[in-house]
Design an enzyme around this catalytic site. Sequence first.
Site, PDB file in Angstrom:
ATOM      1  N   ASP A  45       0.843  -1.195   0.000  1.00  0.00           N
ATOM      2  CA  ASP A  45       0.000   0.000   0.000  1.00  0.00           C
ATOM      3  C   ASP A  45       0.880   1.248   0.000  1.00  0.00           C
ATOM      4  O   ASP A  45       2.010   1.225   0.510  1.00  0.00           O
ATOM      5  CB  ASP A  45      -0.914   0.017   1.230  1.00  0.00           C
ATOM      6  CG  ASP A  45      -1.995  -1.059   1.162  1.00  0.00           C
ATOM      7  OD1 ASP A  45      -2.330  -1.488   0.034  1.00  0.00           O
ATOM      8  OD2 ASP A  45      -2.486  -1.468   2.230  1.00  0.00           O
ATOM      9  N   TYR A  61       5.807  -8.588   8.652  1.00  0.00           N
ATOM     10  CA  TYR A  61       5.500  -7.179   8.862  1.00  0.00           C
ATOM     11  C   TYR A  61       5.675  -6.808  10.329  1.00  0.00           C
ATOM     12  O   TYR A  61       5.477  -7.632  11.214  1.00  0.00           O
ATOM     13  CB  TYR A  61       4.053  -6.873   8.465  1.00  0.00           C
ATOM     14  CG  TYR A  61       3.711  -7.088   7.017  1.00  0.00           C
ATOM     15  CD1 TYR A  61       3.793  -6.039   6.091  1.00  0.00           C
ATOM     16  CD2 TYR A  61       3.290  -8.333   6.557  1.00  0.00           C
ATOM     17  CE1 TYR A  61       3.468  -6.237   4.762  1.00  0.00           C
ATOM     18  CE2 TYR A  61       2.960  -8.530   5.222  1.00  0.00           C
ATOM     19  CZ  TYR A  61       3.053  -7.477   4.330  1.00  0.00           C
ATOM     20  OH  TYR A  61       2.724  -7.675   3.014  1.00  0.00           O
ATOM     21  N   ASP A  89      -6.627   2.181   7.805  1.00  0.00           N
ATOM     22  CA  ASP A  89      -5.309   2.619   8.248  1.00  0.00           C
ATOM     23  C   ASP A  89      -5.382   4.096   8.640  1.00  0.00           C
ATOM     24  O   ASP A  89      -6.466   4.693   8.662  1.00  0.00           O
ATOM     25  CB  ASP A  89      -4.240   2.365   7.173  1.00  0.00           C
ATOM     26  CG  ASP A  89      -4.526   3.096   5.863  1.00  0.00           C
ATOM     27  OD1 ASP A  89      -5.348   4.045   5.868  1.00  0.00           O
ATOM     28  OD2 ASP A  89      -3.928   2.732   4.840  1.00  0.00           O
ATOM     29  N   ARG A 137      -4.179  -4.477   7.489  1.00  0.00           N
ATOM     30  CA  ARG A 137      -5.185  -3.497   7.928  1.00  0.00           C
ATOM     31  C   ARG A 137      -6.411  -4.205   8.473  1.00  0.00           C
ATOM     32  O   ARG A 137      -6.934  -3.877   9.544  1.00  0.00           O
ATOM     33  CB  ARG A 137      -5.606  -2.612   6.750  1.00  0.00           C
ATOM     34  CG  ARG A 137      -4.563  -1.646   6.262  1.00  0.00           C
ATOM     35  CD  ARG A 137      -5.081  -0.865   5.075  1.00  0.00           C
ATOM     36  NE  ARG A 137      -5.066  -1.625   3.825  1.00  0.00           N
ATOM     37  CZ  ARG A 137      -5.807  -1.358   2.763  1.00  0.00           C
ATOM     38  NH1 ARG A 137      -6.693  -0.370   2.810  1.00  0.00           N
ATOM     39  NH2 ARG A 137      -5.703  -2.070   1.675  1.00  0.00           N
TER      40      ARG A 137
END
Length: 362
Positions: free
Chosen positions: A102, A130, A144, A242
Amino acid sequence: HTLTYVTPSFVFYCIKPILKSLKSATGFLGAHGNGESGTRRSFSWYNKGSVTVMVTHELERAIQMDGIINVKKEAGMTSHDVVFKLRKILGTKKIGHGGTLDPDVVGVLPIAVGKATRMVEFMQDEGKIYEGEITLGFSTTTEDASGELVERTPVESPLDVEEVDRKIAQMVGEIEQIPPMYSAVKVNGRKLYEYARAGEEVERPVRQVTIYEFTRTSEIRYEEGLARFLFRVKCSKGTYIRTLSVDLGQKLGYAAHMSHLTRTSAAGLSLDDALTLEELTEKVAKGDLSFLHPLEIGTGDLEKVELIAQEVGKVQVGRFIPVESEAKELAAFYQGKLVAILEKREELYKPRKVFLTESVLQ
């Protein structure tokens, strides 16, 4: 028949477009002058032999532009932006990325160049790691920090830390996710974010993803009705972190969103070794292509198998070979070189993609 003598100037006229297209990748023309006038100056000393040597040398350098690049994507750029810019930096169109990030996410974006683009699908299949932050207390349209406020649920008292960790642990394994409206998932030929921007609602497909690891990595901090903590997650392709953050919030009884995210590992590449586009530009200008990793690392989590010379020969012509394995796909090697990706067909394995084409038989 008439034998025609080709002058060096005519040779240069023919190969000049090729050399101009190579200047970004090799840094050669930039080292000898700018623009066409600089190009003419740099070729003023050529004779027949030197033209041939120079062209061969520069073409060899271009041919070597095959491999995988560990790019550090910075915030504010899409994955496509990175590919677009790298095409200009490297002077080649044959580039693809190994997993979308993203725009707001920082971190490892594996880039395949040349022959390595055939490895992209396998690079995308490998698990990704992540590190980020979850904020409990309000949710957003994009799930987000960049989205607009949707719902506010103030955190008015400290959370039960053990309960938080239990809810996190419950999300490890195979889980179902509904992708966010602001995502590139297609429904009826249109991307979900196109529906979202038009203010339209559409039924979103439920997706099966795998969470290999999900842990809280910091104390829970409280401020102005919000609770924040850091986390680390290793997951399969197609996972929306997310959405994972929002779903965890729901399990804890709060509106939530992912307030920060960094991809620290993908396709076997680490953020510690990643290079920004600016750093790559500087290296290319110096003719330094050391950032190109061999395509072998793109095999990722695939099970590896070593072939003998006779098996390599069979694979190269598309024949089936027996291998003792239950894996659906295998990465076949010979003396450290990737020969092919094999796929299981009943009791045998068939070459799906062949990479080593040179004969290894003595």
